[in-house]
Design a protein around this motif. Structure first.
Motif, PDB file in Angstrom:
ATOM      1  N   HIS A   1      56.729  45.786  35.625  1.00  0.00           N
ATOM      2  CA  HIS A   1      55.629  46.407  34.887  1.00  0.00           C
ATOM      3  C   HIS A   1      56.091  46.852  33.498  1.00  0.00           C
ATOM      4  CE1 HIS A   1      54.849  46.766  39.251  1.00  0.00           C
ATOM      5  NE2 HIS A   1      53.737  46.181  38.856  1.00  0.00           N
TER       6      HIS A   1
ATOM      7  N   LEU B   1      56.308  43.683  31.372  1.00  0.00           N
ATOM      8  CA  LEU B   1      54.986  43.259  30.889  1.00  0.00           C
ATOM      9  C   LEU B   1      54.570  44.070  29.670  1.00  0.00           C
ATOM     10  CD1 LEU B   1      53.026  42.788  34.241  1.00  0.00           C
ATOM     11  CD2 LEU B   1      53.884  40.989  32.722  1.00  0.00           C
TER      12      LEU B   1
ATOM     13  N   LEU C   1      51.622  43.047  27.267  1.00  0.00           N
ATOM     14  CA  LEU C   1      50.667  42.863  28.362  1.00  0.00           C
ATOM     15  C   LEU C   1      50.532  44.173  29.140  1.00  0.00           C
ATOM     16  CD1 LEU C   1      51.991  39.398  29.545  1.00  0.00           C
ATOM     17  CD2 LEU C   1      49.757  39.828  28.516  1.00  0.00           C
TER      18      LEU C   1
ATOM     19  N   LEU D   1      48.782  44.081  35.516  1.00  0.00           N
ATOM     20  CA  LEU D   1      48.513  42.671  35.826  1.00  0.00           C
ATOM     21  C   LEU D   1      49.104  42.270  37.165  1.00  0.00           C
ATOM     22  CD1 LEU D   1      48.959  40.602  32.552  1.00  0.00           C
ATOM     23  CD2 LEU D   1      46.890  40.954  33.889  1.00  0.00           C
TER      24      LEU D   1
ATOM     25  N   TYR E   1      40.234  43.743  40.698  1.00  0.00           N
ATOM     26  CA  TYR E   1      40.072  44.266  39.344  1.00  0.00           C
ATOM     27  C   TYR E   1      38.564  44.367  39.160  1.00  0.00           C
ATOM     28  CZ  TYR E   1      44.975  42.988  38.822  1.00  0.00           C
ATOM     29  OH  TYR E   1      46.316  42.881  38.997  1.00  0.00           O
TER      30      TYR E   1
ATOM     31  N   SER F   1      51.149  36.930  26.462  1.00  0.00           N
ATOM     32  CA  SER F   1      50.559  35.930  27.350  1.00  0.00           C
ATOM     33  C   SER F   1      51.451  35.556  28.524  1.00  0.00           C
ATOM     34  CB  SER F   1      50.194  34.660  26.572  1.00  0.00           C
ATOM     35  OG  SER F   1      51.330  33.897  26.299  1.00  0.00           O
TER      36      SER F   1
ATOM     37  N   GLN G   1      41.494  33.928  41.448  1.00  0.00           N
ATOM     38  CA  GLN G   1      40.459  34.940  41.265  1.00  0.00           C
ATOM     39  C   GLN G   1      39.173  34.434  41.896  1.00  0.00           C
ATOM     40  OE1 GLN G   1      40.262  36.441  37.285  1.00  0.00           O
ATOM     41  NE2 GLN G   1      38.149  37.081  37.510  1.00  0.00           N
TER      42      GLN G   1
ATOM     43  N   ILE H   1      46.777  33.975  31.094  1.00  0.00           N
ATOM     44  CA  ILE H   1      46.313  35.337  30.838  1.00  0.00           C
ATOM     45  C   ILE H   1      46.797  35.706  29.446  1.00  0.00           C
ATOM     46  CG2 ILE H   1      46.431  37.742  31.561  1.00  0.00           C
ATOM     47  CD1 ILE H   1      47.144  36.693  34.391  1.00  0.00           C
TER      48      ILE H   1
ATOM     49  N   ILE I   1      41.199  41.373  27.505  1.00  0.00           N
ATOM     50  CA  ILE I   1      42.194  40.434  28.006  1.00  0.00           C
ATOM     51  C   ILE I   1      41.445  39.186  28.458  1.00  0.00           C
ATOM     52  CG2 ILE I   1      42.173  41.452  30.325  1.00  0.00           C
ATOM     53  CD1 ILE I   1      45.221  40.836  30.422  1.00  0.00           C
TER      54      ILE I   1
ATOM     55  N   PHE J   1      41.205  35.748  30.723  1.00  0.00           N
ATOM     56  CA  PHE J   1      41.682  35.000  31.879  1.00  0.00           C
ATOM     57  C   PHE J   1      41.131  33.589  31.779  1.00  0.00           C
ATOM     58  CE2 PHE J   1      42.916  38.980  33.413  1.00  0.00           C
ATOM     59  CZ  PHE J   1      43.623  38.855  34.597  1.00  0.00           C
TER      60      PHE J   1
ATOM     61  N   PHE K   1      43.408  47.117  33.803  1.00  0.00           N
ATOM     62  CA  PHE K   1      44.781  46.725  34.111  1.00  0.00           C
ATOM     63  C   PHE K   1      45.814  47.764  33.684  1.00  0.00           C
ATOM     64  CE2 PHE K   1      42.109  43.070  33.419  1.00  0.00           C
ATOM     65  CZ  PHE K   1      42.328  42.326  34.565  1.00  0.00           C
TER      66      PHE K   1
END
Length: 166
Positions: free
Chosen positions: A35, A38, A43, A47, A75, A93, A102, A114, A124, A126, A140
Motif C-alpha cells: 500500500h 502504491l 496510486l 487499490l 468498491y 498506473s 470487476q 488502472i 481513477i 478502470f 480507494f
C-alpha cells in the motif's frame, strides 16, 4: 611486493564483512507495504486489499501481489482478486493487469488497466476492455477487507431450485 600472511588476509576479510554489514544496515528498509508502494507511485493505497500476504516488484516494474486465497470485496461494484495479481507498475498506473475482475451488470469483466492521470481531478480510470470506467479516488483511500470467495457463496439463500426440491 610482499604477500600478506594468512592471518592478515583473514583480518582484512573480517573487516570487509563488518563494512558490508554496516553498509547493509544503512540502506533504506525494503519492508514497505504494498500500500505504501502504491502511494509512492501516485496510486491510492486502497487499490489492493488488506489481506495482501506479500509482493514482489522487479526493477522493470513488474509487480506480483500474493494473497492467501482468492477473495471478493466492493468498491462501487463487486471486485474479485485472484490469489496472484500481476501488473506493470509505473507512476500513476497499473497496466496489463491479470488476476483482477470487476462485476458489471451481472458480468465479470477483467480489469486491464488502472490509471490516475491527475490526482487533483479526484478520478481513477478502470479499463475493463469493453469500456473505461471513471470512479472517485475517495473509494480507494483505505485498503478494503476482502472476503474469501467461499464465504460469500455459502451465505446465499437457497430457497428455490433443485436444492430445495431434495
Amino acid at each position: 611486493m610482499a604477500v600478506p600472511s594468512l592471518k592478515t588476509r583473514a583480518y582484512l576479510t573480517k573487516q570487509r564483512l563488518y563494512f558490508l554489514v554496516i553498509l547493509w544496515s544503512l540502506l533504506p528498509s525494503s519492508s514497505c507495504s504494498i500500500h505504501d508502494v502504491l502511494v509512492s507511485r501516485g496510486l491510492p493505497a486502497g487499490l489492493l486489499p488488506k489481506e495482501v500476504k506479500s509482493y514482489t516488484l522487479s526493477d522493470n516494474g513488474t509487480l506480483e501481489v500474493f494473497l492467501d486465497e482468492p477473495c471478493l470485496t466492493k468498491y462501487e461494484n463487486r471486485v474479485f482478486f485472484d490469489s496472484v495479481v500481476r501488473a506493470n507498475l509505473s507512476y500513476g498506473s497499473l497496466s496489463g493487469v491479470v488476476g483482477l475482475s470487476q462485476e458489471e451488470l451481472f458480468l465479470w469483466l477483467p480489469v486491464k488497466d488502472i490509471i490516475v492521470y491527475d490526482s487533483k481531478s479526484g478520478l481513477i480510470l478502470f479499463d475493463i476492455g469493453v469500456a473505461h470506467k471513471q470512479l472517485s479516488l475517495s473509494l480507494f483511500e483505505d485498503p478494503p477487507l476482502c472476503k474469501p470467495q467461499g464465504i460469500l457463496k455459502n451465505n446465499v439463500r437457497k430457497e428455490k431450485g433443485f436444492e430445495a426440491m431434495r
